[in-house]
Design a protein around this motif. Structure first.
Motif, short mmCIF file in Angstrom:
data_model
loop_
_atom_site.label_atom_id
_atom_site.label_comp_id
_atom_site.label_asym_id
_atom_site.label_seq_id
_atom_site.Cartn_x
_atom_site.Cartn_y
_atom_site.Cartn_z
N GLY A 174 3.64 -0.35 -9.22
CA GLY A 174 4.52 0.39 -8.75
C GLY A 174 5.81 0.49 -8.38
N VAL A 175 7.22 1.21 -8.55
CA VAL A 175 8.37 1.65 -8.19
C VAL A 175 8.48 2.53 -7.29
CG1 VAL A 175 10.84 1.25 -8.55
CG2 VAL A 175 8.54 0.50 -10.65
N ASP A 176 8.46 2.23 -6.28
CA ASP A 176 9.14 2.94 -4.53
C ASP A 176 10.30 4.62 -5.74
OD1 ASP A 176 10.65 4.39 -2.50
OD2 ASP A 176 9.72 2.64 -1.64
N PRO A 177 9.31 5.44 -5.03
CA PRO A 177 10.26 6.86 -6.07
C PRO A 177 11.58 6.04 -5.66
CG PRO A 177 8.11 7.36 -4.99
CD PRO A 177 8.40 6.00 -4.72
N LYS A 178 11.94 6.07 -4.65
CA LYS A 178 13.11 5.79 -4.24
C LYS A 178 14.15 5.20 -5.93
CE LYS A 178 13.01 5.13 0.18
NZ LYS A 178 11.16 5.18 0.43
N ARG A 207 -0.12 8.88 -6.11
CA ARG A 207 0.08 10.37 -6.05
C ARG A 207 0.19 10.67 -6.70
NH1 ARG A 207 2.71 14.35 -3.08
NH2 ARG A 207 1.14 15.84 -2.39
N GLU A 208 1.53 11.27 -7.50
CA GLU A 208 1.75 11.72 -8.28
C GLU A 208 1.30 11.40 -9.52
OE1 GLU A 208 3.02 14.93 -7.59
OE2 GLU A 208 2.88 13.86 -5.56
N GLN A 265 0.63 -1.01 0.04
CA GLN A 265 -0.11 0.62 -0.11
C GLN A 265 1.25 0.92 0.03
OE1 GLN A 265 -2.38 -0.80 3.13
NE2 GLN A 265 -3.70 -1.99 2.31
N SER A 266 2.08 1.25 0.86
CA SER A 266 2.98 2.25 1.42
C SER A 266 3.32 2.68 -0.68
CB SER A 266 3.80 2.38 1.72
OG SER A 266 4.77 3.50 1.76
N ILE A 267 4.02 1.92 -1.09
CA ILE A 267 4.62 1.84 -2.82
C ILE A 267 3.55 2.35 -3.58
CG2 ILE A 267 5.81 0.65 -5.05
CD1 ILE A 267 7.08 -1.45 -2.65
N LEU A 268 2.32 1.59 -3.20
CA LEU A 268 1.54 2.10 -4.97
C LEU A 268 1.01 3.43 -4.14
CD1 LEU A 268 -0.18 -1.69 -4.56
CD2 LEU A 268 1.34 -0.46 -6.61
N TYR A 318 -6.81 14.95 -0.98
CA TYR A 318 -6.56 14.13 -1.83
C TYR A 318 -5.87 13.12 -1.34
CZ TYR A 318 -3.98 13.15 -5.62
OH TYR A 318 -3.49 12.15 -7.15
N ASP A 319 -4.82 13.28 -1.31
CA ASP A 319 -4.38 12.48 -0.02
C ASP A 319 -4.17 11.42 0.45
OD1 ASP A 319 -1.79 13.57 -0.72
OD2 ASP A 319 -0.99 14.36 0.85
#
Length: 223
Positions: free
Chosen positions: A142-146, A35-36, A27-30, A51-52
């Motif tokens: 999704g891929v973790d932005p980091k 979000r963007e 959930q955190s990764i997605l 929105y968040d």
């Protein structure tokens, strides 16, 4: 989570199958991945307060739905850290999203009625573009932005493709993206356009890949 590759170099990407123990990490990764995302920003009105919370609620309810229906979930781990995830819907599930009454109720209570309605209308438009009903769906990836721009997106997508190829219930894979900069990546993986969905001042691209097609040569992935 289980990968069966404990002897591998910890810094090599390892594909794993996910279970409910990975729910919070997924959930955190997605959430951070979407979000963007232009499509999410349009559907859940990023200009309006809250929105968040609406994005978090939608990701949470979708992840819960896919685990509840025992759908496939895969991830990529690097140095024992989950860095990318994808949920794969069987050919029927995403087409019947509007019929998931308990899910709809939870969505209305957490993301709001307007956002839920727009989300369902959006998926109905995708349904209208499908070339045939027996297609696997990739609604969440999704891929973790980091960890983006390191090729893990391609590793993840190819794991999804192999998973779908092993399931005879669907002959193809459908995904969509509102970010046009990802189109060359998906095209390099053999995806072709089914059409576009107007989302305010931009277009969401619906893409399809026949799983029987030969995979093209690899090139740098965007994420």
């Amino acid at each position: 989570m289980s990968d069966g590759n404990d002897n591998k170099n910890n810094f090599e990407p390892v594909v794993v199958r996910l279970d409910e123990s990975a729910r919070n990490e997924a959930q955190s990764i997605l959430y951070h991945a979407y979000r963007e995302d232009p499509t999410f920003q349009y559907l859940f009105d990023h200009r309006r307060p809250g929105y968040d919370q609406r994005v978090r609620a939608t990701v949470r309810e979708l992840v819960d739905l896919y685990f509840e229906h025992e759908q496939e979930a895969v991830g990529v781990m690097v140095d024992h850290t989950l860095v990318a995830v994808a949920f794969v819907g069987e050919p029927e599930l995403r087409l019947n999203l509007a019929q998931q009454l308990s899910w709809r109720i939870r969505m209305v209570l957490t993301a709001g009625f307007a956002s839920t309605r727009r989300y369902l209308e959006y998926h109905e438009k995708i349904r209208g573009l499908l070339p045939q009903p027996q297609a696997h769906q990739l609604p969440l990836m999704g891929v973790d932005p980091k960890y983006q721009n390191r090729g893990y997106g391609r590793v993840l997508l190819r794991a999804v493709e192999r998973l779908c190829e092993d399931n005879p219930r669907g002959s193809g894979l459908v995904l969509d993206t509102g970010n046009s900069r990802y189109l060359p990546f998906y095209e390099s993986e053999g995806f072709r356009s089914l059409g576009k969905i107007r989302m305010g001042d931009f277009e969401d691209h619906v893409l399809f890949r026949q799983l029987s097609e030969a995979r093209p040569a690899a090139s740098a992935a965007p994420s």
